[in-house]
Design a protein around this motif. Structure first.
Motif, PDB file in Angstrom:
ATOM      1  N   UNK A 350       0.825  -1.193   0.000  1.00 48.47           N
ATOM      2  CA  UNK A 350       0.000   0.000   0.000  1.00 48.47           C
ATOM      3  C   UNK A 350       0.866   1.254   0.000  1.00 48.47           C
ATOM      4  N   UNK A 351       0.675   2.107  -0.998  1.00 51.21           N
ATOM      5  CA  UNK A 351       1.494   3.308  -1.130  1.00 51.21           C
ATOM      6  C   UNK A 351       1.308   4.252   0.044  1.00 51.21           C
ATOM      7  N   UNK A 352       0.075   4.398   0.520  1.00 49.46           N
ATOM      8  CA  UNK A 352      -0.180   5.290   1.645  1.00 49.46           C
ATOM      9  C   UNK A 352       0.512   4.798   2.907  1.00 49.46           C
ATOM     10  N   UNK A 353       0.489   3.482   3.113  1.00 47.56           N
ATOM     11  CA  UNK A 353       1.144   2.915   4.291  1.00 47.56           C
ATOM     12  C   UNK A 353       2.648   3.165   4.251  1.00 47.56           C
ATOM     13  N   UNK A 354       3.235   3.058   3.058  1.00 46.73           N
ATOM     14  CA  UNK A 354       4.670   3.298   2.913  1.00 46.73           C
ATOM     15  C   UNK A 354       5.004   4.744   3.247  1.00 46.73           C
ATOM     16  N   UNK A 355       4.203   5.673   2.737  1.00 49.70           N
ATOM     17  CA  UNK A 355       4.441   7.096   3.003  1.00 49.70           C
ATOM     18  C   UNK A 355       4.317   7.392   4.497  1.00 49.70           C
ATOM     19  N   UNK A 356       3.291   6.853   5.148  1.00 51.52           N
ATOM     20  CA  UNK A 356       3.094   7.106   6.582  1.00 51.52           C
ATOM     21  C   UNK A 356       4.232   6.518   7.403  1.00 51.52           C
ATOM     22  N   UNK A 357       4.646   5.288   7.032  1.00 52.13           N
ATOM     23  CA  UNK A 357       5.713   4.638   7.787  1.00 52.13           C
ATOM     24  C   UNK A 357       7.020   5.404   7.676  1.00 52.13           C
ATOM     25  N   UNK A 358       7.288   5.959   6.503  1.00 55.42           N
ATOM     26  CA  UNK A 358       8.525   6.713   6.336  1.00 55.42           C
ATOM     27  C   UNK A 358       8.494   8.015   7.133  1.00 55.42           C
ATOM     28  N   UNK A 359       7.341   8.660   7.179  1.00 55.83           N
ATOM     29  CA  UNK A 359       7.231   9.897   7.943  1.00 55.83           C
ATOM     30  C   UNK A 359       7.317   9.652   9.445  1.00 55.83           C
ATOM     31  N   UNK A 360       6.778   8.521   9.904  1.00 58.66           N
ATOM     32  CA  UNK A 360       6.706   8.264  11.337  1.00 58.66           C
ATOM     33  C   UNK A 360       7.914   7.517  11.891  1.00 58.66           C
ATOM     34  N   UNK A 361       8.507   6.622  11.067  1.00 58.15           N
ATOM     35  CA  UNK A 361       9.528   5.716  11.622  1.00 58.15           C
ATOM     36  C   UNK A 361      10.821   5.707  10.820  1.00 58.15           C
ATOM     37  N   UNK A 362      10.745   5.420   9.528  1.00 57.50           N
ATOM     38  CA  UNK A 362      11.958   5.117   8.768  1.00 57.50           C
ATOM     39  C   UNK A 362      12.817   6.347   8.507  1.00 57.50           C
ATOM     40  N   UNK A 363      12.204   7.426   8.050  1.00 58.66           N
ATOM     41  CA  UNK A 363      12.908   8.677   7.733  1.00 58.66           C
ATOM     42  C   UNK A 363      14.002   8.456   6.683  1.00 58.66           C
ATOM     43  N   UNK A 364      13.639   7.756   5.619  1.00 63.80           N
ATOM     44  CA  UNK A 364      14.568   7.495   4.515  1.00 63.80           C
ATOM     45  C   UNK A 364      14.527   8.682   3.555  1.00 63.80           C
ATOM     46  N   UNK A 365      15.668   9.284   3.235  1.00 66.37           N
ATOM     47  CA  UNK A 365      15.676  10.504   2.395  1.00 66.37           C
ATOM     48  C   UNK A 365      15.003  10.326   1.040  1.00 66.37           C
ATOM     49  N   UNK A 366      15.255   9.221   0.353  1.00 71.02           N
ATOM     50  CA  UNK A 366      14.680   8.994  -0.982  1.00 71.02           C
ATOM     51  C   UNK A 366      13.793   7.765  -0.937  1.00 71.02           C
TER      52      UNK A 366
END
Length: 387
Positions: A350-366
């Motif tokens: 799920x694209x939305x789940x990926x975006x949320x996870x990166x904002x909340x946890x992963x913080x991957x630049x790209x």
């Protein structure tokens, strides 16, 4: 040695290699043909080799132009030239084997037997299968010849073809297993239309699992001393490598920083969980990961998993709790060094789940999330004049 090139003998090999690496492949091969010493020297000039082997020149051109995963090799700071070589297979290399034809003819003494043989030869599916297998064998034969010649000096190698065979894998591991830094094996060419292939669907799924990959990890008859061990960048497209084979390959290449996989059979939960440090030993003799020990993929800076439908994000409603955001993708947390992550064309994520996870946890630049489907995707624009 030719007196016109005696000055080369006075130079260090590093300087000779640097000079020759600036020549085009045609000039380099011509130079190597002038003398025995110059032949040895010209091999030093081939550090970055991209080899496409197909039945037609057009297919090789298309394969070079349409590489799904952009080249991001660790040798990109090397000033040496990338040598692109196109090899066109002779027509006879993709025809039916003479021994196979002779076998059927010798065992078809009766009229009925000859009819069965004729029916088999006219079966399009059988002909396609046989032609593909022979094409792969011929491609890897040419690949092996090039690798045995230039493998000792190669730092970057890419092979564009249909698939990898035992012969090709053995040559790869034996010739450049310790010095090679970037390896790209690209077997997905959706815009190549070969006469022996039924349709473009041939490229849509991973290649069948094969024991050929064992030669890259030092397993198999006579393969103990031939394996890849110092890779920094690995790109696989439409590869039939299994999760276990890929795990072993990554274990042997602890310097790996770039991993790009597209349409690969190995990309399954058991592999990504192991990569992120969540895996448990699944075979006897495997040492369990100790608490606090970095995940196997902790040193990765770039991880691209594209068009891989074996992994998925769990559909859980987001309630603002960080522990639920990346459900199904929590293995990404162990990849602490990631600077770039891609899930392009992964239909089960799920694209939305990926975006949320990166904002909340992963913080991957790209981050490249799967494309979010919209209503417009199902609409077809029609010219009013033709309505």
């Amino acid at each position: 040695m030719d007196t016109s090139t005696d000055w080369l003998a006075q130079l260090p090999l590093e300087i000779i290699s640097m000079i020759l690496s600036q020549l085009s492949i045609h000039s380099l091969v011509s130079f190597g043909a002038t003398s025995r010493n110059n032949f040895r020297y010209h091999i030093l000039g081939v550090k970055r080799l991209h080899l496409a082997v197909f039945n037609r020149p057009l297919d090789a051109h298309i394969a070079f132009m349409d590489r799904g995963l952009s080249n991001d090799s660790k040798t990109s700071d090397d000033l040496s030239q990338v040598h692109q070589i196109q090899v066109v297979l002779p027509g006879s290399s993709t025809q039916f084997d003479v021994p196979l034809r002779d076998y059927f003819e010798k065992n078809s003494g009766t009229k009925r037997g000859k009819q069965k043989y004729a029916a088999l030869m006219s079966d399009k599916q059988f002909g396609d299968l046989l032609s593909v297998e022979q094409t792969i064998r011929a491609q890897n034969e040419k690949f092996s010849q090039m690798v045995y010649r230039y493998g000792a000096s190669l730092m970057e190698l890419e092979f564009l073809a249909h698939d990898l065979s035992n012969e090709g894998a053995m040559a790869l591991g034996a010739s450049c297993g310790s010095k090679l830094r970037h390896l790209g094996l690209r077997f997905q060419h959706p815009h190549v239309r070969d006469g022996c292939l039924i349709s473009g669907r041939y490229w849509a799924n991973p290649a069948p699992a094969s024991s050929a990959w064992n030669y890259l990890i030092g397993i198999g008859p006579g393969a103990k001393e031939i394996s890849m061990s110092n890779l920094e960048s690995l790109v696989l497209e439409r590869a039939g490598i299994t999760p276990w084979q890929l795990r072993m390959l990554i274990k042997r290449n602890r310097t790996l920083e770039v991993l790009k996989l597209r349409t690969c059979a190995a990309v399954k939960p058991e592999f990504v969980n192991w990569l992120g440090g969540m895996g448990i030993p699944d075979y006897e003799g495997e040492i369990p990961r100790q608490e606090g020990e970095p995940a196997p993929g902790a040193s990765l800076k770039i991880l691209w998993l594209e068009n891989c439908n074996g992994i998925y994000s769990k559909n859980k409603k987001f309630h603002g709790k960080s522990q639920d955001v990346d459900s199904g993708l929590d293995w990404v947390r162990g990849l602490v060094g990631l600077q770039s992550l891609s899930f392009r064309e992964c239909k089960n994520i799920d694209a939305n789940a990926v975006q949320r996870a990166n904002e909340a946890i992963w913080h991957i630049p790209e981050l490249h999330a799967p494309r979010i489907a919209s209503l417009s995707d199902s609409l077809i624009e029609v010219d009013p004049e033709y309505a």
